[in-house]
Every structure is written in C-alpha cells, then in structure tokens.
Design a protein around this motif. Structure first.
Motif, short mmCIF file in Angstrom:
data_model
loop_
_atom_site.label_atom_id
_atom_site.label_comp_id
_atom_site.label_asym_id
_atom_site.label_seq_id
_atom_site.Cartn_x
_atom_site.Cartn_y
_atom_site.Cartn_z
N GLU A 1 0.86 -1.18 0.00
CA GLU A 1 0.00 0.00 0.00
C GLU A 1 0.89 1.23 0.00
OE1 GLU A 1 -3.45 0.35 2.51
OE2 GLU A 1 -3.39 -1.80 2.97
N ARG B 1 -4.37 6.95 -1.97
CA ARG B 1 -3.95 5.65 -1.46
C ARG B 1 -4.21 4.56 -2.50
NH1 ARG B 1 -7.24 2.71 3.42
NH2 ARG B 1 -6.18 0.66 3.38
N GLU C 1 -3.56 0.22 -3.32
CA GLU C 1 -3.30 -1.10 -2.74
C GLU C 1 -3.11 -2.11 -3.87
OE1 GLU C 1 -5.32 -4.35 0.37
OE2 GLU C 1 -6.54 -2.78 -0.57
N ARG D 1 -12.81 2.33 -1.28
CA ARG D 1 -12.01 1.42 -2.11
C ARG D 1 -12.69 1.16 -3.45
NH1 ARG D 1 -10.92 -4.74 -2.14
NH2 ARG D 1 -8.64 -4.93 -2.07
#
Length: 432
Positions: free
Chosen positions: A100, A107, A109, A132
């Motif tokens: 991450e 952000r 991942e 997300r």
C-alpha cells in the motif's frame, strides 16, 4: 509514500509478515502527515535481529516485488523466479505480497498471489474519497477492469499465466496504473543483498551505485533540473545544480574532499597496443594550502561507499521514493549512518517524503531512531522468520523516551543471538 508492505511464503518468511510505515508518535519531523489517509507516515524504518533471522529476506521481498513489476513481461516465459519457504507446505502453496502506498495523495493497494507456475490472483485498487475502488482484478487469466478504463483493454491480449497484469497495463496510457507502477519501479536497493535478488535491476555491486553517482557530477549529464527548483521559499535549499548538490552531500561526510574531477585519459592496451580514451574519476583532497586529485581506486572503502550512495540518495530525495539499504553497518561508519538517517528525517533535506528502509546490527543507531521506526526479526523453531514492531512490543513497556540501545542489548526485546559454545568446545576436544 509507502504505507505498508506484507509478504508470506517467501524464502525464510512462512507466515505473513508486515512492515508498516504508519507513525505511532506523530509529533516529530520524521512523521509526515498524509491528510487523505488520516495518519502520518514515517521516512525511516530499521530492521534488527540476529544473523539468519531473516532481516534481509524482509527487505528483499519488497525488492523482489519491484523486480517482478519490471521483469515479468520480458523474462517470465518459462517459470516465475520465486523462492517459497523451503519447509512444510511452503513449496506447494502460493506466495502472497501486498503493498500500500500513497501516490499524489491517493492511497493505492496492490495484492499479488502466485507460485512458480502461474499468477493466481492480482488486484490493484485505489481509494478516491476514502472509498475502495477496483482499477483491475485478475483471477487466473480472467481480467476485470474498472469502468472507463478502456485504454487498458489491450492488457488482455498480452496477458499470460506468468505475466503480471501490472507489468502489461503500465505500458498503456492510463495514469491510474502508470503513476502507481512508476512509484514501485523507483524503489532502489543498496547494500549486501544477495546478487540473485537484485542482479538484473540494480547490478551486482557498489560499482552500479557509483555509476548513478557519476552522472550527478559529470558535466556531460548535468543538464537536468535541480533537487529543489523552488529554492526561494523560506526553509528550502537555494537553487543549486545537480553537481553542487552531490558535492554538498559528499562533503557532509567530512572526508577531506574538496572537489570531484571527471576527465579523460588515454589507455594503451598491452595486448594489442590499441589506445582508447576513457573517462576518469578522481577526488580532490586538500592538505593545508595544497590540493591534489587522487584516483578513485586509492580511496578507502568507506569513502567509495559514501560516494556510491550519493546518486541513489539524491534521486530518492528528488522523487520522494524508497531506498532499501541491506546491512547498512557493513558499508558505513556509524557516524555516517547517523548522518544519512538525519538526511531522510529532516523536512529541509527531504521535503518530498523519501523513505529509507534498512537492516543493521549497529545498535548505536538505535539512539537516533524512535520506537516506531524499529522492527525486530527472530527465527522460529521451524526456521521461519517472525517480524514485530518495537512500538507494539510488550505494550506500554516500550516508552517513547526509553534508551532503545541499552534495552535491546540487555535482551528486553528479544531478537538477540543465543550463543552456546558447548558444541564448539566439544569439537575442539576441550570438553567431554
């Protein structure tokens, strides 16, 4: 900036280990605020532990993932070059990696599950507005893309069972993927890491680092932007050339070096008598009123090492990227190591959040580290590596103000070698 990294079933790592760059103590200069994350991220992380406990394997797992993104499309035709945990169910189970990071404040991942034969699962996600969202997700040969990312549709045509979707997708003009992939590929590896881990991407020794530093001093390659182009702002360095910045970092080590000279020399080959022109590197030393250039090969190992890391470190500071340094104490004097830590800690010298992750046996460096910057490895009975954060060790017993070096050497945190001379003395015939 790197938020966290996780790996399982890789070399001595059996169960998953996680290295987190999230700050526990946020009120200091090494902790950089990440507003969209709601946390602060560290610019330093040190991994300590006895020999053969897996320190190098923790950081080499991150280096392996970096290489995988670069290499899978070109080199993984017959087999995936993976080293699973050699015991138990390791060889028959997949390895997993999770990374991450924040890129331009967002952000990301990335999750990867694979074995030596195929990529089983792969997914890239991002968190716009803290929710997300999938960029792509792949199970076996089936690839699902986020709506509106038609530019990535060609990924399916190049995808094979041993090719990472990220390796393919980064070649298409889609910023969501290319920016993240570029951030991964900027990771640099220095130090004593085994050659097979870093041979292709980083070269096999310090000569490769030196080549990167060479470019910062060479006038033929200096038509590039300075490290801090906005030097007129308060608190920033003045606008300097790349060469000036590299020379300032070289002088920081107080090695008595005044300048760096790169010129040309004629070399005659004894076998053929052929004469060729080669570029020559020399460091200028001053003694009293006299100055003399000395050939680089005449310099001490410590000086050559410090010179070699200048290029990678300045590149990281300029890009805000990650540097992995395996066995820092094997390459640098403790005083220079402490100076390097301060370069990454200070917002003045590290304004873009570059991160240094290193392994070491040098306990004196613990005096320059905070409790949340220290990680410890131990070898379990089955030979696998356990990794734990010092900040979480034994709850409140690890105080922010504690003398970490003294506590470590007195075994407060474990992660010390267990020395037993019985077998050795018996082998010498000194005991029965």
């Amino acid at each position: 900036m790197l938020i966290r990294f996780e790996a399982s079933n890789y070399r001595s790592i059996a169960e998953g280990v996680e290295l987190s760059m999230v700050a526990v103590d946020r009120d200091r200069e090494a902790a950089r605020e990440a507003p969209h994350l709601g946390e602060s991220l560290l610019t330093l992380a040190a991994v300590y532990g006895p020999n053969a406990s897996g320190k190098s394997n923790v950081v080499s797992a991150l280096a392996w993932l970096r290489d995988a993104v670069e290499d899978s499309l070109r080199f993984w035709e017959d087999e995936i070059p993976l080293e699973p945990f050699a015991f138990g169910s390791g060889p028959s189970h997949p390895s997993e990696f999770v990374i991450e990071a924040t890129v331009d404040g967002v952000r990301f991942e990335y999750v990867l599950e694979l074995d030596t034969r195929q990529v089983r699962y792969e997914g890239l996600f991002h968190y716009p507005e803290k929710k997300r969202r999938r960029i792509f997700e792949r199970e076996g040969s089936e690839l699902k893309l986020q709506r509106g990312l038609g530019a990535l549709s060609g990924t399916r045509e190049l995808l094979t069972e041993r090719t990472l979707a990220l390796s393919v997708a980064r070649r298409f003009d889609e910023p969501l993927v290319s920016l993240f992939a570029k951030d991964i590929l900027r990771i640099q590896v220095l130090g004593q890491m085994p050659r097979r881990v870093r041979a292709r991407a980083f070269g096999s020794g310090s000569g490769t680092w030196r080549a990167r530093t060479h470019r910062w001093f060479d006038s033929l390659e200096n038509a590039q932007p300075p490290l801090f182009p906005l030097g007129d702002k308060e608190g920033e360095w003045p606008t300097l050339s790349r060469r000036d910045q590299a020379l300032a970092l070289l002088r920081l080590a107080d090695l008595g070096i005044e300048d760096v000279v790169i010129d040309e020399q004629q070399v005659v080959y004894s076998g053929s008598g052929e004469t060729r022109t080669q570029r020559r590197l020399r460091l200028v030393h001053r003694s009293g009123d006299n100055a003399a250039p000395l050939d680089f090969s005449a310099e001490s190992e410590g000086t050559r090492t410090w010179f070699g890391l200048i290029g990678p470190v300045l590149t990281a500071l300029q890009q805000g990227s990650v540097v992995i340094f395996d066995e820092l104490d094997a390459s640098l004097h403790p005083t220079l190591s402490a100076e390097l830590l301060q370069v990454f800690r200070s917002p003045v010298t590290n304004p873009y959040g570059a991160q240094l992750i290193f392994t070491s046996h040098d306990t004196s460096l613990l005096n320059h580290l905070n409790r949340d910057e220290v990680w410890l490895t131990e070898k379990r009975a089955d030979g696998s590596t356990r990794l734990g954060g010092l900040a979480e060790f034994a709850g409140e017993r690890v105080r922010k103000s504690q003398n970490l070096e003294n506590a470590y050497l007195h075994g407060r945190f474990g992660a010390l070698p267990q020395v037993d001379q019985t077998d050795f003395l018996r082998a010498l015939g000194l005991i029965g």
